[in-house]
Write a protein that holds these residues in place. Structure first.
Motif, PDB file in Angstrom:
ATOM      1  N   THR A  22     156.959  69.682  79.920  1.00  0.00           N
ATOM      2  CA  THR A  22     157.023  71.149  79.805  1.00  0.00           C
ATOM      3  C   THR A  22     157.369  71.781  81.150  1.00  0.00           C
ATOM      4  N   GLU A  23     156.836  71.211  82.234  1.00  0.00           N
ATOM      5  CA  GLU A  23     157.184  71.722  83.562  1.00  0.00           C
ATOM      6  C   GLU A  23     158.666  71.489  83.860  1.00  0.00           C
ATOM      7  N   ALA A  24     159.167  70.318  83.451  1.00  0.00           N
ATOM      8  CA  ALA A  24     160.581  70.003  83.690  1.00  0.00           C
ATOM      9  C   ALA A  24     161.478  70.967  82.922  1.00  0.00           C
ATOM     10  N   ILE A  25     161.101  71.271  81.697  1.00  0.00           N
ATOM     11  CA  ILE A  25     161.906  72.204  80.896  1.00  0.00           C
ATOM     12  C   ILE A  25     161.859  73.600  81.504  1.00  0.00           C
ATOM     13  N   ALA A  26     160.670  74.033  81.932  1.00  0.00           N
ATOM     14  CA  ALA A  26     160.548  75.355  82.557  1.00  0.00           C
ATOM     15  C   ALA A  26     161.371  75.419  83.841  1.00  0.00           C
ATOM     16  N   ARG A  27     161.306  74.364  84.641  1.00  0.00           N
ATOM     17  CA  ARG A  27     162.079  74.327  85.886  1.00  0.00           C
ATOM     18  C   ARG A  27     163.575  74.330  85.594  1.00  0.00           C
ATOM     19  N   ALA A  28     164.006  73.587  84.590  1.00  0.00           N
ATOM     20  CA  ALA A  28     165.423  73.555  84.211  1.00  0.00           C
ATOM     21  C   ALA A  28     165.892  74.928  83.755  1.00  0.00           C
ATOM     22  N   ARG A  29     165.039  75.644  83.042  1.00  0.00           N
ATOM     23  CA  ARG A  29     165.420  76.999  82.613  1.00  0.00           C
ATOM     24  C   ARG A  29     165.486  77.945  83.813  1.00  0.00           C
ATOM     25  N   GLU A  30     164.577  77.788  84.772  1.00  0.00           N
ATOM     26  CA  GLU A  30     164.623  78.615  85.983  1.00  0.00           C
ATOM     27  C   GLU A  30     165.919  78.393  86.766  1.00  0.00           C
ATOM     28  N   LEU A  31     166.357  77.140  86.789  1.00  0.00           N
ATOM     29  CA  LEU A  31     167.578  76.800  87.517  1.00  0.00           C
ATOM     30  C   LEU A  31     168.846  77.120  86.740  1.00  0.00           C
ATOM     31  N   GLY A  32     168.703  77.497  85.464  1.00  0.00           N
ATOM     32  CA  GLY A  32     169.862  77.824  84.651  1.00  0.00           C
ATOM     33  C   GLY A  32     170.528  76.618  84.025  1.00  0.00           C
ATOM     34  N   LEU A  33     169.801  75.497  83.979  1.00  0.00           N
ATOM     35  CA  LEU A  33     170.370  74.301  83.362  1.00  0.00           C
ATOM     36  C   LEU A  33     170.317  74.367  81.851  1.00  0.00           C
ATOM     37  N   LEU A  34     169.348  75.094  81.311  1.00  0.00           N
ATOM     38  CA  LEU A  34     169.159  75.259  79.865  1.00  0.00           C
ATOM     39  C   LEU A  34     169.163  76.726  79.527  1.00  0.00           C
ATOM     40  N   ARG A  35     169.434  76.996  78.282  1.00  0.00           N
ATOM     41  CA  ARG A  35     169.380  78.388  77.809  1.00  0.00           C
ATOM     42  C   ARG A  35     167.961  78.872  77.777  1.00  0.00           C
ATOM     43  N   ALA A  59     178.919  83.677  74.499  1.00  0.00           N
ATOM     44  CA  ALA A  59     179.736  83.055  75.534  1.00  0.00           C
ATOM     45  C   ALA A  59     179.361  81.576  75.636  1.00  0.00           C
ATOM     46  N   PRO A  60     180.326  80.727  75.892  1.00  0.00           N
ATOM     47  CA  PRO A  60     179.997  79.303  76.026  1.00  0.00           C
ATOM     48  C   PRO A  60     179.071  79.086  77.220  1.00  0.00           C
ATOM     49  N   PHE A  61     178.070  78.273  77.026  1.00  0.00           N
ATOM     50  CA  PHE A  61     177.070  78.027  78.060  1.00  0.00           C
ATOM     51  C   PHE A  61     177.388  76.707  78.740  1.00  0.00           C
ATOM     52  N   ASP A  62     177.687  76.751  80.027  1.00  0.00           N
ATOM     53  CA  ASP A  62     177.995  75.521  80.758  1.00  0.00           C
ATOM     54  C   ASP A  62     176.878  75.145  81.727  1.00  0.00           C
ATOM     55  N   GLY A  63     175.789  75.871  81.679  1.00  0.00           N
ATOM     56  CA  GLY A  63     174.677  75.563  82.564  1.00  0.00           C
ATOM     57  C   GLY A  63     174.969  76.031  83.972  1.00  0.00           C
ATOM     58  N   ASN A  64     174.361  75.371  84.907  1.00  0.00           N
ATOM     59  CA  ASN A  64     174.556  75.687  86.313  1.00  0.00           C
ATOM     60  C   ASN A  64     175.111  74.431  86.993  1.00  0.00           C
ATOM     61  N   PRO A  65     176.443  74.292  87.042  1.00  0.00           N
ATOM     62  CA  PRO A  65     177.023  73.050  87.584  1.00  0.00           C
ATOM     63  C   PRO A  65     176.628  72.775  89.032  1.00  0.00           C
TER      64      PRO A  65
END
Length: 140
Positions: free
Chosen positions: A127-140, A65-71
């Motif tokens: 690394t914390e920013a990437i982990a936080r972004a993944r928690e928020l659904g901004l990244l796969r 499915a296309p991933f649009d993140g968490n707008p």
């Protein structure tokens, strides 16, 4: 074993192999003449089977499915599209210079985007920013 005897054995072996091949060829010719309809039917069925498998694989293959993140999170945090592009490159493990080259900006601009991302995501390290972004659904 002497060399002439070996040549004779190889010659007889080759002659027997050629004879067996000729008999098999003749048997195939007889089969092809007497069972032409069945042979054509088999070839057509095999072609349709291959076609059906190829179409089935294309139609029923799982698609991502296309991933649009968490707008909503992007809007709430105030992350710009360029910052999202930098964040995706950070998640891929690229350095500031690599990101700058890919996005056609200067490394100082990338440093600014990274600093703003760290601030917006309330992180002290990449690394914390990437982990936080993944928690928020901004990244796969």
């Amino acid at each position: 074993m002497a060399l002439p005897a070996l040549k004779r054995i190889l010659a007889y072996g080759a002659l027997l192999a050629a004879g067996a091949f000729a008999l098999q060829w003749l048997d195939y010719q007889r089969l092809a003449r007497t069972r032409t309809g069945e042979l054509y039917g088999f070839l057509i069925a095999a072609a349709f089977l291959a076609l059906g498998v190829a179409i089935g694989v294309r139609l029923f293959a799982p698609r991502a499915a296309p991933f649009d993140g968490n707008p909503l999170a992007v809007a709430a945090l105030g992350i710009s599209p360029r910052e999202m592009a930098v964040l995706r490159q950070l998640a891929d493990g690229r350095s500031n210079k690599e990101i700058a080259a890919m996005l056609h900006v200067s490394p100082n601009t990338v440093k600014t985007h990274v600093a703003r991302l760290l601030e917006k995501l309330d992180a002290r390290r990449r690394t914390e920013a990437i982990a936080r972004a993944r928690e928020l659904g901004l990244l796969r």
